[in-house]
Scaffold this active site. Structure first.
Site, PDB file in Angstrom:
ATOM      1  N   HIS A  26      53.884  53.651  47.219  1.00  0.00           N
ATOM      2  CA  HIS A  26      52.751  52.759  47.492  1.00  0.00           C
ATOM      3  C   HIS A  26      51.788  53.434  48.445  1.00  0.00           C
ATOM      4  CE1 HIS A  26      53.461  51.366  51.697  1.00  0.00           C
ATOM      5  NE2 HIS A  26      54.713  51.669  51.426  1.00  0.00           N
ATOM      6  N   CYS A  27      50.527  52.986  48.381  1.00  0.00           N
ATOM      7  CA  CYS A  27      49.511  53.431  49.336  1.00  0.00           C
ATOM      8  C   CYS A  27      49.047  52.202  50.100  1.00  0.00           C
ATOM      9  CB  CYS A  27      48.364  54.130  48.617  1.00  0.00           C
ATOM     10  SG  CYS A  27      47.505  53.091  47.417  1.00  0.00           S
ATOM     11  N   ALA A  28      47.834  52.203  50.606  1.00  0.00           N
ATOM     12  CA  ALA A  28      47.371  51.100  51.444  1.00  0.00           C
ATOM     13  C   ALA A  28      47.236  49.799  50.673  1.00  0.00           C
ATOM     14  CB  ALA A  28      46.032  51.455  52.085  1.00  0.00           C
ATOM     15  N   ARG A  30      48.006  49.666  46.812  1.00  0.00           N
ATOM     16  CA  ARG A  30      48.546  49.672  45.453  1.00  0.00           C
ATOM     17  C   ARG A  30      50.023  50.070  45.413  1.00  0.00           C
ATOM     18  NH1 ARG A  30      43.838  53.469  42.728  1.00  0.00           N
ATOM     19  NH2 ARG A  30      42.109  52.647  43.956  1.00  0.00           N
TER      20      ARG A  30
END
Length: 467
Positions: A26-28, A30
């Site tokens: 995961h990112c910030a 998504r």
């Protein structure tokens, strides 16, 4: 069962079950899922899942938009289901062979420069705060003038605002070595060598107070404070060279010989060939960028403000990180930030109009939080979850971004940093520009909102799209 646990289970089932999932990261905003078979994904089921703001394939990953905060909790629950987790960088290496050469190059830019951005964000905030506390009007509130500020305090603020840019080549070389498989600590030392106090200071040379060292009578050698390209190219070649040397050196001598030869060869190349060539190229790129930003009548702001979010949709927007870094390092300000913040705010304004106009409770629950996310500087939920889905709101957002960018360019707004926009971005305009900054954002939001409300959305459009 917790709500996020249920969401995690529904997402896993909708993408084809755990047997179809290779890894999850995961990112910030998504959840990033690598799958075996794209055809096994039930797109409608994913988008119908609670809290999901959109889902799409990009860079070889199936990306499900949840927004900040929520994505961390859903990811944790997905991991609790026993799936394999991975970091963004590990997934990036998995998808490195996918896409065109241009797409791979853009991904590489992102992998190198994104980890550096937090340090530059902090530096930009320090610049903004310094601009605030040193304003005559602010000092007057405390019965002070600029002459009352001690030199020690000025020195302290310079430490906060100048350090990251002085040692920028070290940060770039470190990150480049990391991305290309070299030893990050070797990259860090190579970058520090490029800004060694033994070399003539780059800013002193640019100001005419210091002269380059000339080797062989024609090769100018200087420090590369605030420079990006020489460290980036040296990092790529250095990481590849280190791996080649390591393959050929006996294991017993690896610790001694490999870093010694890597640094010796690379600093020689960097100072005598890579540096002079790519620093000149860097200056050409910088001059070209400044020339575009200075186009008369706000033309640059209009074009960039209108097209920025189209570039975000294509996923190649990370290439502009280098340009923003160069603007800050050389000018101490960033007019590009002032323009793109309008394009981001406008997409939020369009999503807000959709959320307030629709009678669908589910769409309201999606559009309103997505618009707030855009006002915090993250447009993916608004773009992919709402505006692009219905088409016209996205276009109205582009128009609003162009109008806001046009005015930002006309009034000459310039941020003190990068990577934060709209509401958080106010901290970059505390040096007497805050009212103009608020004005251009309000105009961008207002234009996008009004156009979307009048022409860009109706529940009939929603029903037509979802048939």
């Amino acid at each position: 069962m917790s709500e996020n646990r249920k969401i995690a289970e529904e997402i896993v089932k909708a993408v084809g079950g755990d047997e179809n999932i290779l890894s999850v990261a995961h990112c910030a905003t998504r959840l990033r899922i690598m799958v075996k078979d794209k055809e096994a994904i039930d797109q409608e089921a994913v988008e119908a899942t609670d809290k999901v703001k959109g889902a799409f394939f990009n860079s070889g990953q199936y990306q499900v938009i949840f927004g900040t905060g929520t994505v961390n909790r859903v990811y944790e629950e997905v991991m609790n289901l026993g799936l394999k987790g991975s970091t963004k960088s590990e997934q990036s290496s998995e998808v490195a062979k996918s896409g065109s050469a241009f797409q791979r190059a853009i991904r590489t830019f992102g992998d190198v420069f994104v980890p550096i951005i937090p340090a530059l964000v902090a530096t930009g905030l320090f610049m903004g705060l310094r601009g605030l506390v040193l304003q005559e009007q602010i000092l007057a509130l405390f019965g002070m003038t600029p002459d009352d500020i001690s030199q020690n305090f000025i020195l302290f603020t310079e430490i906060l605002t100048d350090t990251a840019f002085i040692f920028l080549p070290a940060l770039v070389a470190w990150s480049t070595f990391r991305v290309f498989g070299g030893s990050p600590i070797v990259g860090l030392v190579l970058g520090l060598m490029l800004v060694s106090p033994s070399l003539p200071n780059a800013w002193g040379v640019a100001g005419g107070d210091v002269h380059p060292i000339e080797f062989f009578g024609f090769i100018p050698v200087v420090g590369y404070q605030g420079s990006v390209l020489p460290a980036f190219i040296a990092g790529i070649l250095g990481a590849k060279l280190e791996k080649q040397i390591r393959r050929r050196v006996p294991e017993a001598l690896d610790l001694i010989i490999t870093p010694f030869l890597t640094l010796l060869i690379m600093i020689t190349l960097a100072l005598f060939a890579i540096g002079p060539i790519f620093h000149s190229l860097e200056n050409v790129i910088l001059d070209g960028t400044i020339a575009v930003l200075e186009w008369p009548f706000g033309i640059s702001g209009l074009i960039i403000g209108a097209l920025n979010q189209v570039i975000v949709v294509t996923g190649v927007h990370h290439i502009f990180n280098m340009l923003e870094i160069q603007l800050l390092a050389n000018l101490g300000s960033n007019p590009y930030n002032a323009i793109i913040t309008c394009s981001i705010a406008a997409q939020g304004g369009a999503a807000l109009a959709v959320g307030l106009k629709t009678k669908s409770k589910k769409l309201k629950a999606l559009a309103l939080p997505s618009s707030f996310s855009a006002f915090l500087g993250i447009t993916e939920p608004a773009i992919f979850g709402v505006n692009l889905r219905y088409g016209k709101p996205f276009i109205m957002g582009l128009v609003g971004g162009g109008v806001g960018g046009f005015i930002a360019s006309i009034v000459g707004l310039k941020g003190t940093g990068m990577a934060i926009t709209v509401i958080p971005g106010t901290l970059l305009y505390l040096n007497g520009q805050i009212l103009l900054y608020i004005l251009v954002n309000v105009i961008a939001i207002g234009v996008a909102f009004a156009l979307t409300w009048m022409f860009g959305y109706s529940d009939k459009l929603k029903n037509d799209v979802e048939k």
